[in-house]
Design a protein around this motif. Sequence first.
Motif: not given
Length: 330
Positions: A172-178
């Motif tokens: 989750x906190x890896x960070x997804x662009x969209x």
Amino acid sequence: TTGNGDAGDHRYHALMMFTKVDKSRSLQDKFRVAMLSMVKHGRFLEGEVLVLHFVSDEASKELGERMLQEFLLDATFKYEVSFHDVAALTQKLFPIVEAMQKHFSAGSGAYYSDAIFFLSVAMHHIMPESLTRIVQLDLDLKYRTNIRDLFQEFDHFPPGAVIGITREMQPVYRGHKSPASRPTDCIQLCGQATAAEYRHTFWQYRKENPQTRVGEPPPDGLPGFNSGVMLLDLGAMRASALYNQLLEPSNVAKLADQYRFRGHLGDQDFFTMIGMEHPELFYSLACGWNRQLCTWWRDHGYGEVFQLYYRCGGPIYIYHGNCNSPIPDD
Ligand code: UDP
Ligand code: MN
């Protein structure tokens, strides 16, 4: 009651959010699984009492009282049940958490009613001073061991720690662009946000700091926290100058800016963010105390790294069927 009031260590306090339960058959089923498994494995000593706190609206309370009569029938321990009015708690919470809501809720607004998703963050200001420890538990849990053992974990907190919590088991906190679609972890605080606004968490920060441990998997990375099982040392939270400074709006804004943080998961996002800067505030609960089962991100662009986050060795004490995941029967 026993004359000792709340002073002794013979009362064990557990709190669950319990709203709109009358409107959801699914939540009722989860509640049944949670309570029956808690009762089945629960053992307490003579003179000890498990105090169950529920934060609820009137209709959920009426249903909850009836369901609990059935679920607690086979309890071998003493218990008390206490319902807290969600509206009254929200009124107390809002002034404390209003400023952080905009960083950890999707969309633009800081809605008054969303303040309750930050209850754990300010619980030490909301509950009476006599209450010094409480565990907050989701409803979508299944207990495989004595819940009394969970409270023993408070005794392992190192100096300076105020909250015991398990790591998040998805990237989750890896960070997804969209993401391709609305993530299922985005139920409560996403409002009318568009897909672009789900751009989450540390995406920007990780792009600017490619060597960072922020958002990386265990054991060396900092994958963030999951809020399904939390040990709140209210006494330590009250006593910690650092923790209370971090609640101040200017400091929340500063950290959110530093990490380019944008979230929609409420308290879990706040704890994750301050944990990146101040890990010493958190006691790391073993993954078996909150074995999350959601695999949504495995099928949404993170197949390769998923297992690095998801795996959890050691005994499983509590299953967490997050994002409506089925829980194994054993
Ligand atoms: N909850 C509630 N009413 C709702 C939705 C959620 O009281 O309508 C509470 C419940 O205690 C639940 C917790 O909020 O366990 C967190 O939601 P959930 O477990 O569904 O989120 P997940 O773990 O799947 O992210
Ligand atoms: Mn849950």
